[in-house]
Design a protein around this motif. Structure first.
Motif: not given
Length: 405
Positions: A92-117
Protein backbone atom coordinates in the motif's frame (compact mmCIF):
# COMPACT_ATOMS: atom_id res chain seq x y z
CA UNK A 1 -22.51 35.87 2.92
CA UNK A 2 -19.03 34.77 1.87
CA UNK A 3 -17.39 32.33 4.27
CA UNK A 4 -13.97 33.48 5.48
CA UNK A 5 -11.51 30.59 5.64
CA UNK A 6 -8.23 30.52 7.56
CA UNK A 7 -5.21 31.01 5.32
CA UNK A 8 -3.75 27.60 6.16
CA UNK A 9 -5.98 25.69 8.61
CA UNK A 10 -4.61 22.94 10.81
CA UNK A 11 -5.40 19.37 9.80
CA UNK A 12 -6.96 17.13 10.99
CA UNK A 13 -9.86 19.29 12.11
CA UNK A 14 -12.09 18.86 15.15
CA UNK A 15 -15.49 17.21 14.87
CA UNK A 16 -18.61 18.76 16.33
CA UNK A 17 -19.22 16.84 19.58
CA UNK A 18 -22.96 17.08 18.97
CA UNK A 19 -22.58 15.23 15.65
CA UNK A 20 -19.88 12.58 16.26
CA UNK A 21 -20.84 10.57 13.18
CA UNK A 22 -20.24 13.52 10.83
CA UNK A 23 -16.90 14.71 9.45
CA UNK A 24 -15.49 17.94 10.92
CA UNK A 25 -17.73 20.86 9.83
CA UNK A 26 -14.84 22.90 8.35
CA UNK A 27 -14.36 20.19 5.71
CA UNK A 28 -17.75 21.07 4.25
CA UNK A 29 -16.74 24.70 4.04
CA UNK A 30 -13.52 23.84 2.27
CA UNK A 31 -15.34 21.51 -0.13
CA UNK A 32 -17.69 24.34 -1.08
CA UNK A 33 -15.32 27.31 -1.17
CA UNK A 34 -11.78 25.96 -1.54
CA UNK A 35 -11.99 22.30 -2.58
CA UNK A 36 -8.23 22.05 -3.19
CA UNK A 37 -6.43 24.02 -0.52
CA UNK A 38 -3.40 23.96 1.74
CA UNK A 39 -3.58 22.60 5.28
CA UNK A 40 -0.96 22.52 8.01
CA UNK A 41 0.10 19.19 9.54
CA UNK A 42 1.74 18.28 12.86
CA UNK A 43 5.25 18.78 11.40
CA UNK A 44 4.53 22.21 9.91
CA UNK A 45 4.27 20.93 6.34
CA UNK A 46 1.46 22.25 4.15
CA UNK A 47 0.18 19.59 1.72
CA UNK A 48 -2.89 20.01 -0.45
CA UNK A 49 -6.24 18.80 0.91
CA UNK A 50 -8.67 17.58 -1.77
CA UNK A 51 -12.28 17.44 -0.61
CA UNK A 52 -14.64 17.03 -3.60
CA UNK A 53 -15.68 13.57 -4.69
CA UNK A 54 -14.68 13.91 -8.35
CA UNK A 55 -11.30 15.40 -7.45
CA UNK A 56 -10.59 12.72 -4.84
CA UNK A 57 -11.25 9.97 -7.38
CA UNK A 58 -9.11 11.76 -9.94
CA UNK A 59 -6.18 12.05 -7.52
CA UNK A 60 -6.39 8.43 -6.36
CA UNK A 61 -6.46 7.17 -9.96
CA UNK A 62 -3.69 9.42 -11.32
CA UNK A 63 -0.38 7.63 -12.05
CA UNK A 64 1.41 10.95 -11.47
CA UNK A 65 0.45 10.66 -7.80
CA UNK A 66 2.54 8.35 -5.60
CA UNK A 67 1.76 6.27 -2.52
CA UNK A 68 5.47 5.85 -1.69
CA UNK A 69 5.80 7.01 1.91
CA UNK A 70 9.58 7.18 1.60
CA UNK A 71 9.48 10.05 -0.90
CA UNK A 72 10.23 13.62 0.21
CA UNK A 73 7.05 15.63 0.64
CA UNK A 74 4.90 12.65 1.61
CA UNK A 75 2.38 13.90 4.24
CA UNK A 76 2.76 11.46 7.13
CA UNK A 77 -0.27 11.10 9.37
CA UNK A 78 1.50 11.28 12.75
CA UNK A 79 5.02 11.39 14.21
CA UNK A 80 4.65 7.70 14.98
CA UNK A 81 3.77 6.84 11.39
CA UNK A 82 6.72 8.91 10.14
CA UNK A 83 9.07 7.13 12.54
CA UNK A 84 7.91 3.71 11.30
CA UNK A 85 9.01 4.59 7.75
CA UNK A 86 11.62 2.10 6.66
CA UNK A 87 10.65 -0.34 9.42
CA UNK A 88 7.77 -1.78 7.47
CA UNK A 89 7.16 -1.55 3.71
CA UNK A 90 4.00 -3.05 2.28
CA UNK A 91 2.34 -2.80 -1.11
CA UNK A 92 0.00 0.00 0.00
CA UNK A 93 3.03 2.29 0.25
CA UNK A 94 4.52 1.17 -3.07
CA UNK A 95 3.94 2.28 -6.64
CA UNK A 96 3.68 0.04 -9.68
CA UNK A 97 5.30 -2.19 -10.76
CA UNK A 98 6.35 -3.21 -7.21
CA UNK A 99 2.86 -2.56 -5.87
CA UNK A 100 1.22 -4.72 -8.54
CA UNK A 101 3.75 -7.53 -8.07
CA UNK A 102 3.19 -7.76 -4.31
CA UNK A 103 -0.56 -7.25 -4.47
CA UNK A 104 -0.88 -9.94 -7.14
CA UNK A 105 0.42 -12.48 -4.63
CA UNK A 106 -2.74 -11.95 -2.55
CA UNK A 107 -5.52 -11.29 -5.04
CA UNK A 108 -6.56 -14.93 -5.25
CA UNK A 109 -6.93 -15.04 -1.44
CA UNK A 110 -9.44 -12.17 -1.36
CA UNK A 111 -11.64 -12.69 -4.41
CA UNK A 112 -15.38 -12.16 -4.03
CA UNK A 113 -15.99 -15.84 -4.74
CA UNK A 114 -13.53 -17.01 -2.09
CA UNK A 115 -14.87 -14.59 0.51
CA UNK A 116 -18.43 -15.69 -0.20
CA UNK A 117 -17.32 -19.25 0.45
CA UNK A 118 -16.30 -18.07 3.94
CA UNK A 119 -19.81 -16.81 4.71
CA UNK A 120 -20.92 -19.99 6.56
CA UNK A 121 -17.81 -19.85 8.75
CA UNK A 122 -18.38 -16.16 9.47
CA UNK A 123 -22.02 -16.95 10.30
CA UNK A 124 -20.91 -19.64 12.74
CA UNK A 125 -18.53 -17.24 14.51
CA UNK A 126 -21.21 -14.55 14.71
CA UNK A 127 -23.79 -16.94 16.12
CA UNK A 128 -21.33 -18.24 18.70
CA UNK A 129 -20.46 -14.74 19.87
CA UNK A 130 -24.13 -13.81 20.18
CA UNK A 131 -24.83 -17.04 22.07
CA UNK A 132 -22.15 -15.99 24.57
CA UNK A 133 -23.66 -12.53 24.87
CA UNK A 134 -27.12 -13.94 25.55
CA UNK A 135 -25.72 -16.22 28.22
CA UNK A 136 -23.77 -13.47 29.96
CA UNK A 137 -24.53 -10.37 32.02
CA UNK A 138 -25.97 -7.10 30.76
CA UNK A 139 -24.96 -4.49 29.80
CA UNK A 140 -22.02 -5.69 27.75
CA UNK A 141 -19.33 -3.88 25.80
CA UNK A 142 -20.08 -4.74 22.17
CA UNK A 143 -16.47 -4.07 21.20
CA UNK A 144 -15.01 -6.79 23.41
CA UNK A 145 -17.93 -9.20 23.13
CA UNK A 146 -18.59 -9.03 19.39
CA UNK A 147 -17.07 -6.38 17.12
CA UNK A 148 -13.41 -7.11 17.84
CA UNK A 149 -13.46 -10.92 18.19
CA UNK A 150 -15.28 -11.49 14.88
CA UNK A 151 -12.75 -10.02 12.42
CA UNK A 152 -9.85 -11.06 14.65
CA UNK A 153 -10.91 -14.71 14.51
CA UNK A 154 -11.46 -14.57 10.76
CA UNK A 155 -8.16 -12.88 9.88
CA UNK A 156 -6.26 -15.19 12.23
CA UNK A 157 -7.70 -18.24 10.49
CA UNK A 158 -6.94 -16.81 7.04
CA UNK A 159 -3.37 -15.84 7.87
CA UNK A 160 -2.54 -18.72 10.17
CA UNK A 161 -1.94 -16.53 13.22
CA UNK A 162 -2.81 -18.12 16.61
CA UNK A 163 -5.92 -16.40 17.97
CA UNK A 164 -4.57 -17.16 21.47
CA UNK A 165 -2.06 -14.35 20.84
CA UNK A 166 -4.80 -11.76 20.30
CA UNK A 167 -4.07 -9.71 23.43
CA UNK A 168 -0.54 -9.12 22.15
CA UNK A 169 -1.43 -8.12 18.60
CA UNK A 170 -4.47 -6.10 19.67
CA UNK A 171 -2.27 -4.08 22.01
CA UNK A 172 0.44 -3.58 19.39
CA UNK A 173 -2.14 -2.61 16.76
CA UNK A 174 -3.71 0.00 19.02
CA UNK A 175 -0.30 1.58 19.57
CA UNK A 176 0.47 1.62 15.85
CA UNK A 177 -2.77 3.44 14.94
CA UNK A 178 -2.84 5.80 17.95
CA UNK A 179 -2.46 9.43 16.87
CA UNK A 180 -0.71 10.29 20.14
CA UNK A 181 1.74 7.37 20.16
CA UNK A 182 5.30 8.55 20.56
CA UNK A 183 7.72 7.66 17.77
CA UNK A 184 9.48 5.32 20.20
CA UNK A 185 6.24 3.52 21.12
CA UNK A 186 5.11 3.25 17.49
CA UNK A 187 8.46 1.86 16.37
CA UNK A 188 8.57 -0.51 19.35
CA UNK A 189 5.10 -1.90 18.64
CA UNK A 190 5.97 -2.31 14.97
CA UNK A 191 9.22 -4.10 15.75
CA UNK A 192 7.45 -6.38 18.22
CA UNK A 193 4.84 -7.37 15.63
CA UNK A 194 7.44 -7.86 12.91
CA UNK A 195 9.52 -10.07 15.20
CA UNK A 196 6.43 -12.09 16.14
CA UNK A 197 5.39 -12.57 12.51
CA UNK A 198 8.96 -13.34 11.45
CA UNK A 199 9.10 -16.10 14.05
CA UNK A 200 5.77 -17.38 12.74
CA UNK A 201 7.21 -17.50 9.23
CA UNK A 202 10.15 -19.52 10.54
CA UNK A 203 7.76 -21.99 12.17
CA UNK A 204 5.76 -22.33 8.95
CA UNK A 205 8.99 -22.87 7.04
CA UNK A 206 9.87 -25.74 9.39
CA UNK A 207 6.33 -27.13 9.52
CA UNK A 208 4.22 -26.06 6.49
CA UNK A 209 0.63 -24.94 7.11
CA UNK A 210 -2.39 -24.55 4.86
CA UNK A 211 -3.00 -20.82 5.32
CA UNK A 212 -1.98 -17.55 3.69
CA UNK A 213 1.30 -17.04 5.55
CA UNK A 214 2.10 -20.72 5.10
CA UNK A 215 1.51 -20.42 1.36
CA UNK A 216 3.67 -17.31 1.04
CA UNK A 217 6.41 -19.03 3.00
CA UNK A 218 6.33 -22.10 0.77
CA UNK A 219 5.95 -20.29 -2.53
CA UNK A 220 7.95 -17.11 -1.98
CA UNK A 221 10.45 -17.58 0.84
CA UNK A 222 11.79 -20.95 -0.29
CA UNK A 223 12.16 -19.77 -3.87
CA UNK A 224 13.90 -16.57 -2.83
CA UNK A 225 11.17 -14.40 -4.37
CA UNK A 226 10.44 -12.74 -1.00
CA UNK A 227 12.47 -12.40 2.17
CA UNK A 228 11.36 -13.30 5.67
CA UNK A 229 11.11 -9.57 6.46
CA UNK A 230 8.93 -8.90 3.40
CA UNK A 231 6.49 -11.66 4.33
CA UNK A 232 6.38 -10.40 7.93
CA UNK A 233 5.64 -6.85 6.68
CA UNK A 234 2.83 -8.13 4.47
CA UNK A 235 1.48 -10.13 7.40
CA UNK A 236 1.54 -7.05 9.63
CA UNK A 237 -0.53 -5.06 7.16
CA UNK A 238 -3.10 -7.83 6.74
CA UNK A 239 -3.33 -8.60 10.44
CA UNK A 240 -3.77 -4.99 11.61
CA UNK A 241 -6.02 -3.84 8.76
CA UNK A 242 -7.91 -7.13 8.81
CA UNK A 243 -9.32 -6.64 12.29
CA UNK A 244 -9.14 -2.92 13.16
CA UNK A 245 -11.19 -1.60 10.25
CA UNK A 246 -14.07 -4.08 10.36
CA UNK A 247 -14.25 -4.02 14.15
CA UNK A 248 -14.64 -0.26 14.14
CA UNK A 249 -17.21 -0.33 11.34
CA UNK A 250 -19.37 -2.85 13.20
CA UNK A 251 -19.21 -0.83 16.42
CA UNK A 252 -19.66 2.61 14.90
CA UNK A 253 -22.31 1.37 12.50
CA UNK A 254 -24.30 -0.11 15.37
CA UNK A 255 -24.06 3.13 17.35
CA UNK A 256 -25.26 5.10 14.33
CA UNK A 257 -28.16 2.75 13.63
CA UNK A 258 -29.29 2.71 17.27
CA UNK A 259 -29.60 6.48 17.00
CA UNK A 260 -31.73 6.02 13.85
CA UNK A 261 -34.41 3.46 14.84
CA UNK A 262 -36.28 3.84 11.56
CA UNK A 263 -33.19 2.88 9.58
CA UNK A 264 -32.41 0.05 11.97
CA UNK A 265 -35.93 -1.33 11.55
CA UNK A 266 -35.57 -1.31 7.76
CA UNK A 267 -32.39 -3.35 8.08
CA UNK A 268 -33.63 -5.71 10.80
CA UNK A 269 -37.08 -6.41 9.39
CA UNK A 270 -36.32 -6.48 5.67
CA UNK A 271 -35.29 -10.12 5.53
CA UNK A 272 -33.59 -9.50 2.20
CA UNK A 273 -29.83 -9.98 1.72
CA UNK A 274 -29.86 -7.19 -0.88
CA UNK A 275 -31.22 -4.76 1.73
CA UNK A 276 -28.46 -5.74 4.15
CA UNK A 277 -25.77 -5.42 1.48
CA UNK A 278 -27.08 -1.99 0.51
CA UNK A 279 -27.13 -0.90 4.16
CA UNK A 280 -23.49 -1.87 4.55
CA UNK A 281 -22.50 0.31 1.58
CA UNK A 282 -24.41 3.27 3.00
CA UNK A 283 -22.80 2.82 6.42
CA UNK A 284 -19.37 2.69 4.79
CA UNK A 285 -20.12 5.95 2.98
CA UNK A 286 -21.75 7.68 5.92
CA UNK A 287 -19.08 6.83 8.49
CA UNK A 288 -15.82 6.65 6.44
CA UNK A 289 -13.67 5.44 9.32
CA UNK A 290 -10.40 6.14 7.47
CA UNK A 291 -11.01 9.71 8.59
CA UNK A 292 -7.59 11.30 8.12
CA UNK A 293 -7.49 10.97 4.35
CA UNK A 294 -5.53 8.92 1.86
CA UNK A 295 -1.98 10.28 1.77
CA UNK A 296 -0.06 10.81 -1.49
CA UNK A 297 2.74 12.90 -3.05
CA UNK A 298 2.86 14.35 -6.58
CA UNK A 299 5.46 12.86 -8.93
CA UNK A 300 4.88 15.56 -11.55
CA UNK A 301 3.04 18.83 -11.92
CA UNK A 302 -0.70 18.27 -12.22
CA UNK A 303 -3.90 20.24 -12.04
CA UNK A 304 -6.64 19.19 -9.62
CA UNK A 305 -9.88 21.13 -9.45
CA UNK A 306 -8.31 24.04 -11.26
CA UNK A 307 -5.36 24.21 -8.84
CA UNK A 308 -1.77 23.52 -9.88
CA UNK A 309 -0.01 21.01 -7.64
CA UNK A 310 3.74 20.86 -8.14
CA UNK A 311 5.92 17.76 -8.24
CA UNK A 312 7.07 16.85 -4.73
CA UNK A 313 4.08 18.40 -2.96
CA UNK A 314 1.99 16.29 -0.60
CA UNK A 315 -1.68 15.55 -1.21
CA UNK A 316 -4.39 14.35 1.17
CA UNK A 317 -7.49 12.91 -0.48
CA UNK A 318 -10.22 13.51 2.12
CA UNK A 319 -12.48 10.54 1.47
CA UNK A 320 -14.74 11.45 4.40
CA UNK A 321 -15.48 14.83 2.80
CA UNK A 322 -15.87 13.21 -0.62
CA UNK A 323 -18.41 10.73 0.71
CA UNK A 324 -20.52 13.65 1.96
CA UNK A 325 -20.28 15.62 -1.29
CA UNK A 326 -23.78 16.70 -2.44
CA UNK A 327 -22.46 16.56 -5.98
CA UNK A 328 -22.16 12.79 -5.65
CA UNK A 329 -24.82 11.89 -3.06
CA UNK A 330 -28.22 13.53 -2.59
CA UNK A 331 -28.83 14.72 0.98
CA UNK A 332 -25.39 13.35 1.93
CA UNK A 333 -25.57 14.04 5.66
CA UNK A 334 -28.58 11.73 6.07
CA UNK A 335 -28.15 8.03 6.84
CA UNK A 336 -30.37 6.30 4.29
CA UNK A 337 -29.82 2.57 3.92
CA UNK A 338 -32.02 2.50 0.80
CA UNK A 339 -29.56 4.78 -0.99
CA UNK A 340 -27.48 3.29 -3.81
CA UNK A 341 -24.08 4.16 -2.35
CA UNK A 342 -21.79 1.52 -3.84
CA UNK A 343 -19.78 4.24 -5.63
CA UNK A 344 -18.47 5.59 -2.30
CA UNK A 345 -14.73 5.93 -1.74
CA UNK A 346 -14.56 4.49 1.78
CA UNK A 347 -12.29 1.72 0.45
CA UNK A 348 -10.26 4.20 -1.58
CA UNK A 349 -10.18 4.24 -5.35
CA UNK A 350 -7.88 3.20 -8.16
CA UNK A 351 -5.15 0.58 -8.01
CA UNK A 352 -4.67 1.03 -4.25
CA UNK A 353 -8.28 0.49 -3.22
CA UNK A 354 -8.65 -1.90 -0.30
CA UNK A 355 -7.68 -5.47 -1.17
CA UNK A 356 -9.75 -6.91 1.67
CA UNK A 357 -13.05 -5.21 0.85
CA UNK A 358 -14.80 -8.46 -0.22
CA UNK A 359 -13.98 -9.95 3.19
CA UNK A 360 -15.05 -6.81 5.05
CA UNK A 361 -18.38 -6.79 3.21
CA UNK A 362 -19.14 -10.41 4.09
CA UNK A 363 -18.23 -9.86 7.75
CA UNK A 364 -20.34 -6.72 8.07
CA UNK A 365 -23.32 -8.15 6.22
CA UNK A 366 -23.43 -11.22 8.45
CA UNK A 367 -22.72 -9.22 11.62
CA UNK A 368 -25.36 -6.54 11.11
CA UNK A 369 -28.10 -8.88 9.87
CA UNK A 370 -27.62 -11.44 12.63
CA UNK A 371 -27.02 -9.09 15.53
CA UNK A 372 -30.20 -7.08 15.05
CA UNK A 373 -32.32 -10.10 14.15
CA UNK A 374 -31.27 -12.12 17.19
CA UNK A 375 -31.24 -9.11 19.55
CA UNK A 376 -34.26 -7.11 18.34
CA UNK A 377 -34.32 -5.12 21.57
CA UNK A 378 -30.67 -4.04 21.28
CA UNK A 379 -30.19 -0.59 22.80
CA UNK A 380 -27.42 1.70 23.96
CA UNK A 381 -26.71 1.46 27.68
CA UNK A 382 -25.10 4.92 27.57
CA UNK A 383 -26.27 8.01 25.65
CA UNK A 384 -24.39 8.81 22.46
CA UNK A 385 -22.87 11.97 23.94
CA UNK A 386 -21.12 9.89 26.60
CA UNK A 387 -19.56 7.36 24.23
CA UNK A 388 -15.75 7.48 23.96
CA UNK A 389 -15.28 8.14 20.25
CA UNK A 390 -11.86 7.48 18.73
CA UNK A 391 -10.74 11.00 17.98
CA UNK A 392 -7.31 9.83 19.13
CA UNK A 393 -6.92 7.05 16.56
CA UNK A 394 -6.06 6.91 12.86
CA UNK A 395 -9.09 4.63 12.37
CA UNK A 396 -12.30 6.21 13.70
CA UNK A 397 -14.72 4.32 15.90
CA UNK A 398 -15.75 3.93 19.54
CA UNK A 399 -13.45 2.60 22.24
CA UNK A 400 -16.36 1.02 24.12
CA UNK A 401 -20.04 0.54 23.23
CA UNK A 402 -22.13 -0.54 26.25
CA UNK A 403 -25.33 -2.18 25.00
CA UNK A 404 -28.25 -4.06 26.49
CA UNK A 405 -31.42 -5.74 25.20
Amino acid sequence: MTRVLPEVPAYPMARDGRCPFDPPPPLGGLREDAPVSRVRLWDGSTPWLVTRYADVRAVLADPRVSSDSDLPGFPHTTPGVAARRGRVKSFITMDDPDHARHRRLLTSDFTVRRMEALRPRVQGIVDGLIDDMLAGPRPVDLVQAFSLPLPSLVICELLGVPYADRDFFHRASRTIIARDATPEDAVGATDDLLAYLGDLVDRKDAEPTDDLLGRLTAEQLRTGAMSRAEIASMGLLLLVAGHETTANMITLGTAALLREPGQLALLRDGGDPAVVANAVEELLRYLTIVHLGRRRVALADLEVGGVLIRAGEGIIAATDAANRDPGAFADPDALDITRKARHHVAFGYGVHQCLGQPLARVEMQVAFETLYRRLPGLALAEPVERLPFKHDMIIYGVHELPVTW
